[in-house]
Design a protein around this motif. Structure first.
Motif, mmCIF file in Angstrom:
data_model
loop_
_atom_site.group_PDB
_atom_site.id
_atom_site.type_symbol
_atom_site.label_atom_id
_atom_site.label_comp_id
_atom_site.label_asym_id
_atom_site.label_seq_id
_atom_site.Cartn_x
_atom_site.Cartn_y
_atom_site.Cartn_z
ATOM 1 N N LEU A 152 0.825 -1.197 0.000
ATOM 2 C CA LEU A 152 0.000 0.000 0.000
ATOM 3 C C LEU A 152 0.866 1.256 0.000
ATOM 4 N N MET A 153 1.918 1.249 0.837
ATOM 5 C CA MET A 153 2.790 2.420 0.903
ATOM 6 C C MET A 153 3.477 2.657 -0.435
ATOM 7 N N SER A 154 3.874 1.572 -1.067
ATOM 8 C CA SER A 154 4.567 1.699 -2.345
ATOM 9 C C SER A 154 3.724 2.435 -3.380
ATOM 10 N N VAL A 155 2.423 2.115 -3.404
ATOM 11 C CA VAL A 155 1.549 2.774 -4.377
ATOM 12 C C VAL A 155 1.381 4.248 -4.040
ATOM 13 N N PHE A 156 1.069 4.539 -2.780
ATOM 14 C CA PHE A 156 0.836 5.931 -2.399
ATOM 15 C C PHE A 156 2.065 6.795 -2.621
ATOM 16 N N ARG A 157 3.236 6.236 -2.344
ATOM 17 C CA ARG A 157 4.415 7.087 -2.439
ATOM 18 C C ARG A 157 4.846 7.341 -3.874
ATOM 19 N N LEU A 161 -4.501 0.027 -5.638
ATOM 20 C CA LEU A 161 -4.200 -0.608 -4.355
ATOM 21 C C LEU A 161 -4.567 -2.091 -4.390
ATOM 22 N N ALA A 162 -5.669 -2.408 -5.065
ATOM 23 C CA ALA A 162 -6.089 -3.803 -5.164
ATOM 24 C C ALA A 162 -5.063 -4.623 -5.950
ATOM 25 N N VAL A 163 -4.624 -4.071 -7.072
ATOM 26 C CA VAL A 163 -3.627 -4.776 -7.890
ATOM 27 C C VAL A 163 -2.329 -4.984 -7.108
ATOM 28 N N ALA A 164 -1.896 -3.926 -6.421
ATOM 29 C CA ALA A 164 -0.606 -3.989 -5.720
ATOM 30 C C ALA A 164 -0.625 -4.987 -4.569
#
Lengths: 186, 186
Positions: free
Chosen positions: A15-20, A32-35
């Motif tokens: 989750l953090m990876s996507v947001f950042r 977020l679902a894919v990640a």
DNA sequence: TGTTTATTACCGAACGATCGGTAAATTATA
DNA sequence: TATAATTTACCGATCGTTCGGTAATAAACA
């Protein structure tokens, strides 16, 4: 109860990876679902508050990381200041992938993000600063000097991440980290 | 032809204001329409390429601003370096509302923004750096030192904007700007 | 022990709202 | 009248979110 498909540590990291990388507005629930390998509805099972609650949880996760890998390392009175600094900077280098990754605090502190997560961002930054403040004190600095130097540390890292990405040059971040060593040890 | 409801200067200023506070993904065409007093379709008349073309135009506008108010001021060989630096820093202070505003380059350089406008962001930053590089050279610095010092200038400004916003303290930016004066003049 | 009952984790499908974008019509200048 | 600027009305796609339902484990009871 049914076993979790994804454990909490992997989940938060994903989750953090996507947001950042995408920022708050730039991140969709689909991303977020894919990640994470979960469906959107499953994310809502774990985070009933939706996207906002997920981002808040990510900030808590990040704060824990900073507390363990930066502040506590810098405040470890069993080690010499130079060792503490070197270890903390190594961890920071790793956190940002030697400058290739962005900072979650920057990603979540644009306009809407700042109004939603301002407190969380501030707590993360204070955590960071208080670690380097303590290092400065242990190196004999006066209160105000230690505070400013600690602040400058965060400024240099955040700034070098922005500029390094902007000019497309990885060495900008590297040089900033090396500069921080000299800043404290000379 | 029918007169423009909004002139170009006001239009660009309004558009930049939205992008720099909300970021690229966080900005909707509705936001841009409200900020400019035009309808969405009118924005498409002026910028057939839509949101992307608008952001590109904003980056060109920003680059012009930096060229006029930073680079040319710093390279004005009719003035003493100290005067040039003071003027440029004053302009920079004004650009960022004494730290209350964010930088358009940061706002447009997250993931998608970076892949769409990476070149524009880089050109803006190089414009900035080349001005301070020239100042360093005129102050007697060697090539490499001048380049690094110029880079550090941008790093400090970008970093202090991120940190200042994050910790909610206006004085962070102020202190960074004052620090830059000392960096060159001592 | 074997069986039922709750609880937990997850998913597919759909919701209303908003997204970026377009076509046609209106208004105003030249 | 020809054309540029603006507007209203609209489009398909995607947004964050919710719902009904399923599979699997844990807890409670017999």
């Amino acid at each position: 109860m049914r076993p979790q498909k994804v454990n909490d540590a992997d989940l938060m990291a994903g989750l953090m990876s996507v947001f950042r990388t995408k920022g708050y507005e730039g991140t969709s629930l689909n991303d977020l679902a894919v990640a994470t390998g979960l469906q959107k509805a499953s994310l809502y099972h774990r985070f009933p508050g939706g996207k906002k609650e997920i981002a808040e949880a990510v900030l808590v996760y990040a704060r824990g990381w900073i507390e363990n890998n930066v502040r506590q390392v810098l405040e470890d009175s069993n080690e010499m200041p130079a060792i503490r600094l070197a270890r903390a900077l190594d961890n920071i280098r790793e956190l940002y992938g030697n400058g290739k990754e962005t900072c979650i605090l920057r990603a979540l502190s644009m306009d809407q993000g700042l109004s939603l997560f301002g407190d969380g961002v501030q707590q993360n930054m204070e955590e960071w600063i208080s670690g380097f403040y303590r290092l400065g004190i242990d190196l004999g600095l006066e209160h105000e000097d230690a505070r400013e130097k600690a602040e400058d540390t965060l400024i240099m890292v955040q700034g070098s991440l922005v500029v390094g990405k902007g000019v497309g040059n990885d060495s900008v971040f590297d040089r900033a980290i090396r500069h921080l060593s000299r800043l404290y040890l000379t």
